[in-house]
Design a protein around this motif. Structure first.
Motif, PDB file in Angstrom:
ATOM      1  N   ASN A   1       9.357  20.203  47.767  1.00  0.00           N
ATOM      2  CA  ASN A   1       9.386  18.986  46.957  1.00  0.00           C
ATOM      3  C   ASN A   1       8.784  19.304  45.590  1.00  0.00           C
ATOM      4  N   PRO A   2       9.609  19.397  44.551  1.00  0.00           N
ATOM      5  CA  PRO A   2       9.097  19.740  43.212  1.00  0.00           C
ATOM      6  C   PRO A   2       8.057  18.760  42.680  1.00  0.00           C
ATOM      7  N   LEU A   3       8.014  17.538  43.213  1.00  0.00           N
ATOM      8  CA  LEU A   3       7.039  16.557  42.734  1.00  0.00           C
ATOM      9  C   LEU A   3       5.605  16.956  43.061  1.00  0.00           C
ATOM     10  N   TYR A   4       5.427  17.959  43.938  1.00  0.00           N
ATOM     11  CA  TYR A   4       4.077  18.472  44.193  1.00  0.00           C
ATOM     12  C   TYR A   4       3.439  19.028  42.915  1.00  0.00           C
TER      13      TYR A   4
ATOM     14  N   ASP B   1      -1.126  17.504  28.802  1.00  0.00           N
ATOM     15  CA  ASP B   1      -2.213  16.875  28.057  1.00  0.00           C
ATOM     16  C   ASP B   1      -3.085  17.885  27.309  1.00  0.00           C
ATOM     17  N   VAL B   2      -2.913  19.172  27.618  1.00  0.00           N
ATOM     18  CA  VAL B   2      -3.760  20.202  27.008  1.00  0.00           C
ATOM     19  C   VAL B   2      -3.519  20.300  25.502  1.00  0.00           C
ATOM     20  N   GLY B   3      -2.240  20.233  25.116  1.00  0.00           N
ATOM     21  CA  GLY B   3      -1.877  20.374  23.706  1.00  0.00           C
ATOM     22  C   GLY B   3      -1.498  21.799  23.349  1.00  0.00           C
ATOM     23  N   GLY B   4      -0.956  21.971  22.156  1.00  0.00           N
ATOM     24  CA  GLY B   4      -0.585  23.310  21.685  1.00  0.00           C
ATOM     25  C   GLY B   4       0.537  23.933  22.483  1.00  0.00           C
ATOM     26  N   ALA B   5       0.484  25.271  22.605  1.00  0.00           N
ATOM     27  CA  ALA B   5       1.548  26.021  23.275  1.00  0.00           C
ATOM     28  C   ALA B   5       1.657  25.661  24.753  1.00  0.00           C
ATOM     29  N   ILE B   6       0.539  25.326  25.390  1.00  0.00           N
ATOM     30  CA  ILE B   6       0.561  24.954  26.812  1.00  0.00           C
ATOM     31  C   ILE B   6       1.438  23.724  27.013  1.00  0.00           C
ATOM     32  N   SER B   7       1.280  22.726  26.155  1.00  0.00           N
ATOM     33  CA  SER B   7       2.094  21.511  26.261  1.00  0.00           C
ATOM     34  C   SER B   7       3.561  21.801  26.023  1.00  0.00           C
ATOM     35  N   LEU B   8       3.839  22.665  25.065  1.00  0.00           N
ATOM     36  CA  LEU B   8       5.237  23.021  24.778  1.00  0.00           C
ATOM     37  C   LEU B   8       5.891  23.642  26.005  1.00  0.00           C
ATOM     38  N   LEU B   9       5.160  24.535  26.669  1.00  0.00           N
ATOM     39  CA  LEU B   9       5.726  25.239  27.815  1.00  0.00           C
ATOM     40  C   LEU B   9       5.853  24.318  29.028  1.00  0.00           C
ATOM     41  N   ALA B  10       4.988  23.312  29.117  1.00  0.00           N
ATOM     42  CA  ALA B  10       5.064  22.380  30.251  1.00  0.00           C
ATOM     43  C   ALA B  10       6.247  21.427  30.125  1.00  0.00           C
ATOM     44  N   LEU B  11       6.775  21.290  28.921  1.00  0.00           N
ATOM     45  CA  LEU B  11       7.859  20.338  28.670  1.00  0.00           C
ATOM     46  C   LEU B  11       9.071  20.587  29.566  1.00  0.00           C
ATOM     47  N   ASN B  12       9.457  21.849  29.709  1.00  0.00           N
ATOM     48  CA  ASN B  12      10.683  22.172  30.438  1.00  0.00           C
ATOM     49  C   ASN B  12      10.632  21.668  31.867  1.00  0.00           C
ATOM     50  N   SER B  13       9.572  22.027  32.598  1.00  0.00           N
ATOM     51  CA  SER B  13       9.446  21.621  33.989  1.00  0.00           C
ATOM     52  C   SER B  13       9.228  20.124  34.109  1.00  0.00           C
ATOM     53  N   LEU B  14       8.471  19.561  33.179  1.00  0.00           N
ATOM     54  CA  LEU B  14       8.223  18.123  33.214  1.00  0.00           C
ATOM     55  C   LEU B  14       9.520  17.339  33.002  1.00  0.00           C
ATOM     56  N   PHE B  15      10.380  17.865  32.162  1.00  0.00           N
ATOM     57  CA  PHE B  15      11.680  17.226  31.933  1.00  0.00           C
ATOM     58  C   PHE B  15      12.492  17.182  33.223  1.00  0.00           C
ATOM     59  N   ILE B  16      12.450  18.267  33.998  1.00  0.00           N
ATOM     60  CA  ILE B  16      13.191  18.308  35.261  1.00  0.00           C
ATOM     61  C   ILE B  16      12.658  17.256  36.228  1.00  0.00           C
ATOM     62  N   LEU B  17      11.325  17.100  36.286  1.00  0.00           N
ATOM     63  CA  LEU B  17      10.745  16.095  37.180  1.00  0.00           C
ATOM     64  C   LEU B  17      11.130  14.680  36.749  1.00  0.00           C
ATOM     65  N   VAL B  18      11.131  14.431  35.449  1.00  0.00           N
ATOM     66  CA  VAL B  18      11.481  13.104  34.941  1.00  0.00           C
ATOM     67  C   VAL B  18      12.971  12.834  35.112  1.00  0.00           C
ATOM     68  N   HIS B  19      13.785  13.823  34.793  1.00  0.00           N
ATOM     69  CA  HIS B  19      15.238  13.640  34.750  1.00  0.00           C
ATOM     70  C   HIS B  19      15.888  13.689  36.133  1.00  0.00           C
ATOM     71  N   LYS B  20      15.445  14.630  36.987  1.00  0.00           N
ATOM     72  CA  LYS B  20      16.116  14.838  38.273  1.00  0.00           C
ATOM     73  C   LYS B  20      15.350  14.301  39.477  1.00  0.00           C
ATOM     74  N   HIS B  21      14.033  14.121  39.319  1.00  0.00           N
ATOM     75  CA  HIS B  21      13.229  13.703  40.473  1.00  0.00           C
ATOM     76  C   HIS B  21      12.505  12.380  40.237  1.00  0.00           C
ATOM     77  N   ASN B  22      12.920  11.649  39.194  1.00  0.00           N
ATOM     78  CA  ASN B  22      12.456  10.278  38.939  1.00  0.00           C
ATOM     79  C   ASN B  22      10.931  10.157  38.810  1.00  0.00           C
ATOM     80  N   LEU B  23      10.316  11.129  38.174  1.00  0.00           N
ATOM     81  CA  LEU B  23       8.882  11.033  37.919  1.00  0.00           C
ATOM     82  C   LEU B  23       8.629   9.961  36.867  1.00  0.00           C
ATOM     83  N   ASP B  24       7.729   9.046  37.162  1.00  0.00           N
ATOM     84  CA  ASP B  24       7.381   7.981  36.223  1.00  0.00           C
ATOM     85  C   ASP B  24       6.201   8.446  35.374  1.00  0.00           C
ATOM     86  N   TYR B  25       6.454   8.613  34.074  1.00  0.00           N
ATOM     87  CA  TYR B  25       5.412   9.090  33.163  1.00  0.00           C
ATOM     88  C   TYR B  25       5.439   8.189  31.921  1.00  0.00           C
TER      89      TYR B  25
END
Length: 509
Positions: free
Chosen positions: A280-283, A293-317
């Motif tokens: 379950n990717p929502l883990y 929430d960290v900011g900088g390059a860490i936030s940029l890199l988290a975008l890709n996976s976070l997009f998948i959770l929001v777009h394909k797994h209905n994560l409410d953010y």
């Protein structure tokens, strides 16, 4: 054993290896080969490892390492055959111990050949029935495999270059299953104490090597073990069990305190190599939202996976767009992940259901930071803004309003964290008017496009996201001009122009 002449030593090793093949009477030659492996000369070491690679698989397959001796039997009561097997098993343990050490050798060729030899031993042991195993009542050679995995997760030596070679062995389903079990125990043990950056780098590199076959039936059959353990066969052959193990390893690993380099590497591979295989990717929700929430390059890199959770797994953010808005700062135009960021930002802002005030804020923020951007970035940001305006017709007011005379007259509040409350929709894109006077002709041309009627087609960003200064230079050098620009007044010396103000301060004799 040190030898001043490596060529002579290699010849001796080959000769003694051949003698071991010819007769058991020459078994003591094995001691000489092991003695040669104590050298620091890499040529001699490689020759020794090749010798071990040839000899011990033969001993394993022939059953010469098989011991069926009662524990209470004394050595004096052993037959010659049994004494020989006891002695040979001791030499086998010596060689395995030496090869485990050589996995950490400074020379990469020695490391690779040592690992391949150990895995060859593992393969040969896995072909034996449990009754003839070097470790009685076992089916998969876990004792040896555990030592190999522990060697690859060194606390002090970075084995990244070697671990890539280990991937080929993980194509065996039983190897992958036991590997994840062993690695999971190591990860959980690291949670009890502070782990070094090196061991965490080795672990994440090992985790990166794990992949799963595309098997719709969910049953796996690529086994190294010829005689699988009937008690564990069902779990080893189940793709669901593999994914459960894979999920547990990753979730526990992400709870460790990761150094910045490992943190970035994890975020880089998470969306492609990890999420598709989790139960379950929502883990990953807590980890990714915290990273965002960290900011900088860490936030940029988290975008890709976070997009998948929001777009394909209905994560409410709910605060997603406010956090994305905060990432639009001058530094984003200079990081090496710039192309990925703008690609994902374009996806997030492609929805026509977004409020016009929010889209206007993104366009205005990007236009404002473009004033301090390098030319290579402006070839991306200006078309990006153009697409936002084209995609959301209510934002066209930004390009039709008059340019303010003073900056204070601009109602846009760049300090406001909430994009909807920034009053960007009440402002104008005077920044693009400024960029129409940019020194680079491509940037100026792209900025002038905003004065023309908007076309129905958007600008394809895929071809320009990776634009660099080198690309701009190559493009300019390929242009053919009839007359090259020169000075209007021919120079006469260093300060030869009448308008040169340096003449007022200096005199050259």
């Amino acid at each position: 054993m040190e030898d001043s002449d490596p060529t002579c030593a290699v010849a001796q090793i080959k000769n003694k290896t051949q003698q071991c093949f010819e007769s058991r009477k020459n078994a003591n030659c094995l001691l000489d080969i092991i003695a040669y492996s104590e050298t620091n000369n890499k040529v001699v070491l490689l020759a020794c490892i090749r010798s071990f690679h040839k000899l011990f698989p033969r001993y394993l397959s022939s059953g010469e390492l098989f011991l069926d001796i009662p524990n209470d039997l004394k050595e004096k009561d052993l037959t010659k055959e049994e004494k020989y097997k006891v002695w040979l098993k001791e030499r086998y343990n010596d060689v395995v111990g030496k090869l485990i050490q050589l996995v950490h050798h400074e020379n990469l060729n020695v490391r690779e050949l040592s690992l391949c030899t150990l895995m060859k031993f593992l393969s040969e042991e896995a072909q034996l029935p449990a009754a003839k195993h070097t470790q009685p009542r076992t089916h998969f050679p876990l004792t040896l495999f555990r030592r190999i995995v522990h060697a690859l997760t060194s606390e002090s030596i970075d084995l990244t270059s070697l671990i890539g070679r280990f991937q080929e062995y993980l194509s065996h389903d039983d190897v992958r299953y036991h590997f994840m079990k062993i690695l999971h125990k190591q990860v959980t043990s690291k949670a009890q104490k502070s782990a070094s950056d090196t061991v965490l780098t080795n672990i994440v590199t090992l985790l990166e090597q794990i992949s799963f076959p595309s098997n719709e039936t969910g049953e796996l059959d690529q086994m190294m073990t010829k005689y699988p353990d009937s008690e564990n066969t069902e779990k080893v052959r189940s793709l669901d069990e593999h994914r459960k193990l894979f999920t547990n390893v990753w979730i526990d690993f992400l709870q460790l305190k990761l150094p910045n380099s490992v943190y970035k590497k994890v975020l880089t591979i998470l969306h492609e190599k990890v999420m598709p295989h989790l139960t379950n990717p929502l883990y990953l929700s807590d980890f990714l939202t915290a990273s965002y929430d960290v900011g900088g390059a860490i936030s940029l890199l988290a975008l890709n996976s976070l997009f998948i959770l929001v777009h394909k797994h209905n994560l409410d953010y709910p605060d997603f767009y406010e956090k994305l808005y905060a990432l639009f700062e001058p530094s984003v135009l200079h990081v090496k992940y710039r192309a990925r960021f703008f690609y994902l930002a374009d996806l997030f802002l492609s929805s026509t259901h977004l409020p016009a005030a929010m889209v206007a804020a993104f366009a205005k923020r990007l236009a404002r930071i473009s004033l301090r951007a390098p030319a290579s970035s402006l070839t991306i940001t200006v078309p990006f803004i153009y697409n936002l305006i084209n995609r959301h017709p209510n934002c066209k007011v930004l390009i039709h309003r008059e340019t303010p005379v003073e900056l204070q007259e601009d109602p846009y509040n760049s300090e406001e964290q909430n994009p909807v409350k920034s009053k960007a929709i009440e402002s104008s894109l005077w920044e693009l008017k400024t960029l129409q006077s940019h020194f680079h002709p491509d940037v100026a041309k792209k900025a002038q496009r905003i004065d023309q009627p908007l076309s129905k087609e958007e600008i394809q960003l895929g071809d320009i996201l990776e634009t660099s200064y080198n690309d701009l230079y190559v493009k300019e050098t390929r242009k053919k001009v009839k007359y090259a620009p020169t000075n209007f007044n021919p120079p006469n010396g260093i300060m030869g122009l009448p308008s040169d103000k340096l003449n007022l301060c200096w005199t050259l004799d």
